[in-house]
Design a protein around this motif. Sequence first.
Motif, PDB file in Angstrom:
ATOM      1  N   SER A 173       0.837  -1.195   0.000  1.00 17.58           N
ATOM      2  CA  SER A 173       0.000   0.000   0.000  1.00 17.58           C
ATOM      3  C   SER A 173       0.876   1.251   0.000  1.00 17.58           C
ATOM      4  O   SER A 173       2.033   1.215   0.428  1.00 17.58           O
ATOM      5  CB  SER A 173      -0.894   0.014   1.240  1.00 17.58           C
ATOM      6  OG  SER A 173      -0.104   0.150   2.410  1.00 17.58           O
ATOM      7  N   SER A 216      -4.617 -10.281  -0.592  1.00 14.76           N
ATOM      8  CA  SER A 216      -4.393  -8.940  -0.057  1.00 14.76           C
ATOM      9  C   SER A 216      -5.243  -7.924  -0.813  1.00 14.76           C
ATOM     10  O   SER A 216      -5.572  -8.125  -1.989  1.00 14.76           O
ATOM     11  CB  SER A 216      -2.917  -8.565  -0.173  1.00 14.76           C
ATOM     12  OG  SER A 216      -2.568  -8.311  -1.526  1.00 14.76           O
ATOM     13  N   PRO A 217      -5.629  -6.833  -0.166  1.00 14.80           N
ATOM     14  CA  PRO A 217      -6.423  -5.790  -0.843  1.00 14.80           C
ATOM     15  C   PRO A 217      -5.738  -5.270  -2.106  1.00 14.80           C
ATOM     16  O   PRO A 217      -6.414  -4.960  -3.093  1.00 14.80           O
ATOM     17  CB  PRO A 217      -6.544  -4.693   0.216  1.00 14.80           C
ATOM     18  CG  PRO A 217      -6.381  -5.409   1.527  1.00 14.80           C
ATOM     19  CD  PRO A 217      -5.415  -6.519   1.263  1.00 14.80           C
ATOM     20  N   GLU A 218      -4.394  -5.182  -2.069  1.00 16.95           N
ATOM     21  CA  GLU A 218      -3.663  -4.677  -3.233  1.00 16.95           C
ATOM     22  C   GLU A 218      -3.765  -5.647  -4.415  1.00 16.95           C
ATOM     23  O   GLU A 218      -3.929  -5.235  -5.562  1.00 16.95           O
ATOM     24  CB  GLU A 218      -2.189  -4.445  -2.875  1.00 16.95           C
ATOM     25  CG  GLU A 218      -1.943  -3.273  -1.929  1.00 16.95           C
ATOM     26  CD  GLU A 218      -2.286  -3.630  -0.475  1.00 16.95           C
ATOM     27  OE1 GLU A 218      -2.633  -2.717   0.298  1.00 16.95           O
ATOM     28  OE2 GLU A 218      -2.189  -4.829  -0.124  1.00 16.95           O
ATOM     29  N   GLN A 221      -7.284  -5.449  -5.780  1.00 14.35           N
ATOM     30  CA  GLN A 221      -7.468  -4.210  -6.527  1.00 14.35           C
ATOM     31  C   GLN A 221      -6.858  -4.318  -7.926  1.00 14.35           C
ATOM     32  O   GLN A 221      -7.442  -3.871  -8.917  1.00 14.35           O
ATOM     33  CB  GLN A 221      -6.828  -3.046  -5.771  1.00 14.35           C
ATOM     34  CG  GLN A 221      -7.043  -1.686  -6.436  1.00 14.35           C
ATOM     35  CD  GLN A 221      -6.353  -0.559  -5.683  1.00 14.35           C
ATOM     36  OE1 GLN A 221      -5.717  -0.779  -4.650  1.00 14.35           O
ATOM     37  NE2 GLN A 221      -6.465   0.654  -6.211  1.00 14.35           N
TER      38      GLN A 221
END
Length: 437
Positions: A173, A216-218, A221
């Motif tokens: 992030s 993971s959010p990354e 995304q």
Amino acid sequence: MAATGCPGAALSRVFLGFWQTGPVAAREWATRFPSLLGYQRRCVTCVAGAAFSGPLLASASRRYGQNSALDRFLGLSQPDSSLTSRIPAVSMHRDEQDLLLVHHPDMPENSRVLRVVLLGAPNAGKSTLSNQLLGRKVFPVSKKVHTTRCQALGVITEKEAQVILLDTPGLISPVKQKRHHLELSLLEDPWKSMESADLVVVLVDVSDKWTRNQLSPEVLQCLTQFSQVPSILVMNKVDCLKQKSVLLELTAALTEGVVSGKKLKLRQAFRSQPGTHCPSPAAKGPNIQSVGGPQRIGWPYFQEIFMLSALSQEDVKTLKQYLLARAQPGPWEFHSEVLTSQTPEEICANIIREKLLEHLPQEVPYNVQQKTIMWEEGPSGELVIVQKLLVPKESHVKILIGPKGHLISQIAEEAGRDLMDIFLCEVQLRLSVKLLN
């Protein structure tokens, strides 16, 4: 450099002369004059206050690789049915590597190509997997995070297929990037790679119980923004799991129970042992509007699932053959002798940095600056490298040198062995430590 070019030119003229008499005469000629071909044996030395002896290499293999085209031309190579392809070495000369990178690809008429991006959280094993797929260690590997600091490119060429691997930094992030003062490339490179990708390989470390239950959010995304790019899931380090039944739960979570547009039958998936994959029907395009919800922890649009250990050659072979089979008709981007786009100096710096990360505690290796003082070919064809390691604190100097210089010698020894395998030549590596002014 000029001195090394003359014998090569003379040798080429001799080759052309005796080839007319046939390969039998060529073998006899090579037997009578082995020193001209460089078949004398020399020892690999790595210097940093201490020395070591590594495997012995013939210098003909140094420049052209074992079982090289030159050896086959001379009729000297030994056929090995177990080898499906020859793994090229990286030239120790930057100008040679640069010329090879721009050289017109020697592709067949039915050439196929596939650009693959490896995505994953830091330390998921992307570089380890890339090295295994390539068959030679060209990317740094460490247990510490952020070993890969920028996008690195590797090339697999077998028969008519070429697979281009983009080993990206672990997705992080912007907050972490600023907090730890990391290079901006750690944020930007994975996204740039996705723009030209034909396939995304998402790597998850299933041995990490804190992160393995969700993407993971990354990563999510990135998958969401480039949802039109086909993707597969690789569950890595399955050999570390004591209870294999955990794979069932993780598969359900990471895929949301859907693979290639169909509900995943976990019993079928579980029958796939490590090193194999769960085959699926042709993928349906994702519904982009439903992608990326705030509660999403997995990706229901993976086309395949692989369960493997990146350290296992047999496991990785299954994935490699899958990637080669996925290659689509199209022109190659690189000559078949290209293994990586990195310069020799970049490879060397990364390998040394890997050893610093492995042997130095906490934040110490992240503060070391590397400066190459010498990079040249020695009188016997060996590669001589002198690198200075600059550190900000006196205490770091003592830590890096170690008691009686043992640590710095060990780092040089380990790095030298890796460089020898990459360049297929003898290496003399000297490391010194200095306080940063």
